[in-house]
Design an enzyme around this catalytic site. Structure first.
Site, short mmCIF file in Angstrom:
data_model
loop_
_atom_site.label_atom_id
_atom_site.label_comp_id
_atom_site.label_asym_id
_atom_site.label_seq_id
_atom_site.Cartn_x
_atom_site.Cartn_y
_atom_site.Cartn_z
N GLU A 169 0.79 -1.23 0.00
CA GLU A 169 0.00 0.00 0.00
C GLU A 169 0.82 1.28 0.00
O GLU A 169 0.80 2.06 0.96
CB GLU A 169 -0.99 -0.02 1.18
CG GLU A 169 -1.92 -1.23 1.14
CD GLU A 169 -3.04 -1.18 2.19
OE1 GLU A 169 -2.98 -0.32 3.09
OE2 GLU A 169 -3.96 -1.99 2.07
N GLU A 354 -5.58 -8.32 -0.17
CA GLU A 354 -6.28 -8.00 1.09
C GLU A 354 -7.72 -7.65 0.77
O GLU A 354 -7.99 -6.91 -0.19
CB GLU A 354 -5.68 -6.77 1.79
CG GLU A 354 -4.46 -7.01 2.58
CD GLU A 354 -4.02 -5.76 3.37
OE1 GLU A 354 -4.88 -4.94 3.75
OE2 GLU A 354 -2.80 -5.62 3.57
O1 IFM Z 1 -4.93 -3.18 8.76
C1 IFM Z 1 -4.78 -2.63 7.49
C2 IFM Z 1 -3.55 -3.18 6.82
O2 IFM Z 1 -2.40 -2.93 7.57
C3 IFM Z 1 -3.37 -2.56 5.47
N1 IFM Z 1 -4.58 -2.65 4.69
C4 IFM Z 1 -5.79 -2.24 5.30
C5 IFM Z 1 -5.98 -2.92 6.62
C6 IFM Z 1 -7.29 -2.47 7.28
O3 IFM Z 1 -7.27 -1.10 7.51
#
Ligand code: IFM
Length: 445
Positions: A169, A354
């Site tokens: 990210e 994710e």
């Molecule tokens: O917890 C985070 C993660 O570290 C990165 N992506 C989003 C998740 C939820 O906010």
């Protein structure tokens, strides 16, 4: 409650996994880990709910075997984790903390012994504090420091990984943390943000080259996406939405896959990028083998008339929300999978690296009912299936997250896990969603 989907609805080589990150679960006080920007950030009042840090977190550092049993018993194929730079190189450069490398070595062997394929991400946000003192992501030298870190990690672990990513990210690392100031290091500065955006990509390219030179394959990057929807149909709002989309969704993809940044973003940021930034695109565009898509929600974008870039705001949308306040919008996942495939990465596998939901999960008589999480995953898996049916090579889906964990500036309140963690006793209890995933993956029909 169970999924209506079955494993056999997916292509035979489709992998199901779960994802975690180092700082959020390990416990930064253990094993000679150095201080990271998050340990520092949490010490400033107002940055993190209740000033919470992840000194203990889920104590995964000591409980990893129990946690991996939960991955295995759920029937998951893969596990995505991250390596903490501060744990492995407490100063960020130079000396290596062997105990840190040994820890990840144990993790890898523990996964492989259970038949779980390991996916590692080099950086999920714990910049060593000494590098912060040198300017952190604002300093161009960080690309070399990061490449050196990649080499240290992968010389030890690279031979046993199924896949490796450089970053998790970049938007969060750069924009959320250096323009919005919401994450460590809590900076609000457009020039810092622009530099961080570019230097992350430069570091990505350099580290990818290092890993490839070590003989590693299956290298990728994990980007996050948020569907930008205009709050109204005025021209100003549509343009603001474009800018939001450019910064969030097109900047990093553009660097990696087109070796160019989007014009609508350059309109505001070019003056703040390093001179001759274009010369770095040859490195930034080092080929990757797959694209990771993190997706959670959409945003209702408004125009702001401050006259300052980026000139947008946001407002609450009408759809049901998670406890993060995020609207549930599975259509956005379908959009990004098909769009990224078409516009940026037509020849690459795409993984949903994710996706998940936070809820107010409570233990009642030893059980945790989280039907909303099951419904959320089901809806997003349906979006994945739609994309696959249209020819997008989506090859896996990782649920965020295995465990309830440290949700950064929001502390321990936001529960994303398939497994509940009692943060007083650290006891793990699989939620209904964990059982449902297990049933889905066991179903051979
Ligand atoms: O917890 C985070 C993660 O570290 C990165 N992506 C989003 C998740 C939820 O906010």
């Amino acid at each position: 409650m169970n999924f209506s989907l079955k494993r056999s609805d997916f292509p035979p080589n489709f992998r199901f996994g779960t994802a975690t990150s180092a700082y959020q679960i390990e416990g930064s006080r253990f094993g000679g880990c150095g201080e990271s920007q998050w340990d520092v950030f949490a010490q400033t009042p107002g940055n993190v709910v209740r000033g919470e840090n992840a000194a203990v977190a889920c104590d995964h550092y000591h409980r990893w075997a129990e946690d991996f049993d939960l991955v295995k018993n759920a029937g998951l194929d893969s596990y995505r984790f991250s390596t903490s730079w501060a744990r492995i190189m407490p100063q960020g450069r130079g000396q290596v903390n062997q105990a840190g490398l040994d820890f990840y070595d144990r993790l890898l062997d523990g996964l492989l012994a259970r038949g779980i394929s390991p996916w590692a991400c080099l950086y999920h946000w714990e910049l060593p504090a000494p590098l912060l003192d040198l300017g952190g992501w604002r300093n161009r030298d960080i690309a070399h420091w990061f490449a050196d870190f990649a080499e240290v990690v992968m010389r030890r672990l690279g031979d046993r990984l199924d896949a490796a990513a450089t970053f998790n990210e970049p938007w969060c690392i750069a924009w959320f943390s250096h323009f919005m100031g919401q994450h460590a290091p809590g900076v609000r500065d457009i020039r810092a943000a622009a530099r961080a955006m570019h230097h992350i990509l430069l570091a990505h390219g350099q580290a990818t080259r290092v890993m490839r030179d070590l003989g590693m394959a299956n290298l990728g990057v994990v980007l996050n996406f948020e569907r930008a929807l205009p709050a109204d149909d005025s021209v100003e709002c549509l343009q603001a939405t474009q800018r939001y989309d450019g910064i969030y969704n097109r900047f990093f993809l553009g660097g990696v896959f087109k070796q160019a940044y989007p014009q609508d973003v350059l309109a505001g940021l070019e003056a703040h990028l390093p001179q001759n930034y274009q010369d770095d695109f040859a490195v930034i565009g080092e080929p990757v083998d797959w694209l990771g898509v993190n997706y959670y929600t959409c945003k209702r974008v408004t125009a702001d008339n401050s006259g300052l870039f980026p000139g947008y705001g946001e407002q609450t949308g009408p759809l049901p929300k998670t406890t993060m306040g995020w609207e549930i919008y599975p259509e956005g996942l379908y959009h990004f999978l098909t769009w990224a495939h078409r516009e940026y990465a037509p020849n690459l596998p795409i993984y949903v690296t994710e996706n998940g939901l936070s809820a107010d999960d409570r233990v009642v008589a030893g059980q945790i009912a989280d039907p909303q999480r099951i419904a959320f995953i089901e809806q997003h898996l349906q979006a994945v299936l739609r994309a696959i049916a249209e020819g997008v090579p989506v090859q896996g889906y990782f649920i965020w997250s295995l465990l309830d964990n440290y949700e950064w500036a929001l502390g321990y309140d936001k529960r994303f896990g398939l497994v509940h963690v009692d943060f007083d006793t650290l006891q793990r209890t699989p939620k209904q969603s964990w059982h449902a995933v297990r049933a889905l993956l066991q179903d051979a029909s």
